[in-house]
Design a protein around this motif. Structure first.
Motif, PDB file in Angstrom:
ATOM      1  N   CYS A  14       1.717   6.430  13.987  1.00 13.04           N
ATOM      2  CA  CYS A  14       1.692   5.349  14.979  1.00 13.04           C
ATOM      3  C   CYS A  14       2.817   4.355  14.705  1.00 13.04           C
ATOM      4  O   CYS A  14       3.240   4.182  13.559  1.00 13.04           O
ATOM      5  CB  CYS A  14       0.352   4.626  14.952  1.00 13.04           C
ATOM      6  SG  CYS A  14      -1.042   5.662  15.444  1.00 13.04           S
ATOM      7  N   VAL A  18       0.528  -1.244  15.683  1.00 10.46           N
ATOM      8  CA  VAL A  18      -0.185  -0.721  16.842  1.00 10.46           C
ATOM      9  C   VAL A  18      -1.449  -1.554  17.065  1.00 10.46           C
ATOM     10  O   VAL A  18      -2.101  -1.987  16.109  1.00 10.46           O
ATOM     11  CB  VAL A  18      -0.538   0.767  16.646  1.00 10.46           C
ATOM     12  CG1 VAL A  18      -1.518   0.961  15.505  1.00 10.46           C
ATOM     13  CG2 VAL A  18      -1.082   1.366  17.930  1.00 10.46           C
ATOM     14  N   THR A  47      -2.449   7.886  20.870  1.00  6.87           N
ATOM     15  CA  THR A  47      -2.187   6.761  19.970  1.00  6.87           C
ATOM     16  C   THR A  47      -3.484   6.130  19.495  1.00  6.87           C
ATOM     17  O   THR A  47      -3.640   5.810  18.305  1.00  6.87           O
ATOM     18  CB  THR A  47      -1.318   5.712  20.673  1.00  6.87           C
ATOM     19  OG1 THR A  47      -0.059   6.309  21.024  1.00  6.87           O
ATOM     20  CG2 THR A  47      -1.072   4.512  19.771  1.00  6.87           C
TER      21      THR A  47
END
Length: 211
Positions: A14, A18, A47
Motif C-alpha cells: 500500500c 493509506v 487497497t
C-alpha cells in the motif's frame, strides 16, 4: 509448469499513509468463513483489503487473478503456491517446483495438502470476476465449505461470481463488503485530500469545507 509471478501471490504494497477504511475493516474482522468484497473499478477494494491484511495477526495467502488464470490447472497451481508461501503443505516441499511430489489440480488435492487442522489462515483471491469456468467455481465452493474451520476466505471482485452466496448467508458463513461500505465517509475523504494538498493552507481550506 512454471511458478506464478511473485506479484500474483504477494499481498500488494500500500502507498504510505493509506487511509484506514473503518467500515471495511469492521466487516473483515467478523471472522466469517467467507467475506465477499464486491464493487466497481475504482472503489479501492484491493487497497482496503491489502491494508487490513498487512496489519493482520493471522497469516495471509494472497492470489491476484488475471485472465490467464481461468483454467483449472493454472488456478489450482497458483492458489496452492500462494498458500504454500505462508504455511507448510503436506507432501509438498517446494510448491512452485516442476518436480513437486504431489500435483494439485482441484479442491480435493488442495484439501489433502492442508491436512486436518492447519494454522489460522486467511486466503484472499483478488479479481475473482475474471474466473468464468464452472469447474473452478464449483471446486472453489467445495474448498470453502470443506476447508478446516480455522481457514477464512476473502473474495474480491467487480461483480458476484456464480457461487452459492445465498446458501452461505443462510448457513451464517458469509459477510459482505458492498460499494456502500467501500465508499469513503467525509472524514476519510478529507484525509486523502489533505495528503494530496501537502501544505497547511490547503489543509485549512479542507477543514473549513468539511465543518
Amino acid at each position: 509448469m512454471s511458478r506464478a509471478a511473485r506479484t500474483k501471490i504477494t499481498v500488494p504494497t500500500c502507498a504510505p499513509h493509506v487511509v484506514p477504511r473503518s467500515a471495511v475493516e469492521q466487516i473483515l474482522e467478523r471472522r466469517a468463513r467467507v467475506t465477499s468484497v464486491v464493487g466497481a473499478a475504482g472503489y479501492g477494494k484491493t487497497t482496503a483489503v491489502a491494508a487490513w491484511a498487512a496489519s493482520s495477526m493471522v497469516e495471509v495467502a494472497w492470489y491476484s487473478i488475471d485472465a490467464s488464470d481461468d483454467a483449472p490447472a493454472v488456478f489450482w497451481r497458483n492458489l496452492t503456491e500462494a498458500i504454500g508461501r505462508v504455511i507448510p503443505l503436506e507432501g509438498i516441499d517446494d510448491v512452485g517446483s516442476n518436480d513437486s511430489p504431489r500435483a494439485v489440480s482441484d479442491a480435493d488435492g488442495l484439501l489433502d495438502t492442508l491436512g486436518d487442522d492447519p494454522a489460522d489462515l486467511i486466503v484472499v483471491i483478488d479479481d475473482l470476476h475474471l474466473i468464468a469456468g464452472p469447474a473452478i467455481l464449483d471446486d472453489l465452493t467445495r474448498l470453502v465449505e470443506r476447508a478446516p474451520g480455522r481457514m477464512r476466505f476473502v473474495l474480491i471482485a467487480r461483480s458476484h461470481s456464480r457461487l452459492p452466496w445465498g446458501r452461505w448467508a443462510v448457513r451464517e458463513l458469509l459477510a459482505e463488503v458492498s460499494e456502500r461500505d467501500l465508499a469513503m465517509d467525509r472524514m476519510e475523504a478529507a484525509t486523502v485530500v489533505r495528503a494530496a494538498a501537502g501544505d497547511s493552507a490547503a489543509h485549512s481550506a479542507v477543514d473549513r469545507a468539511i465543518d
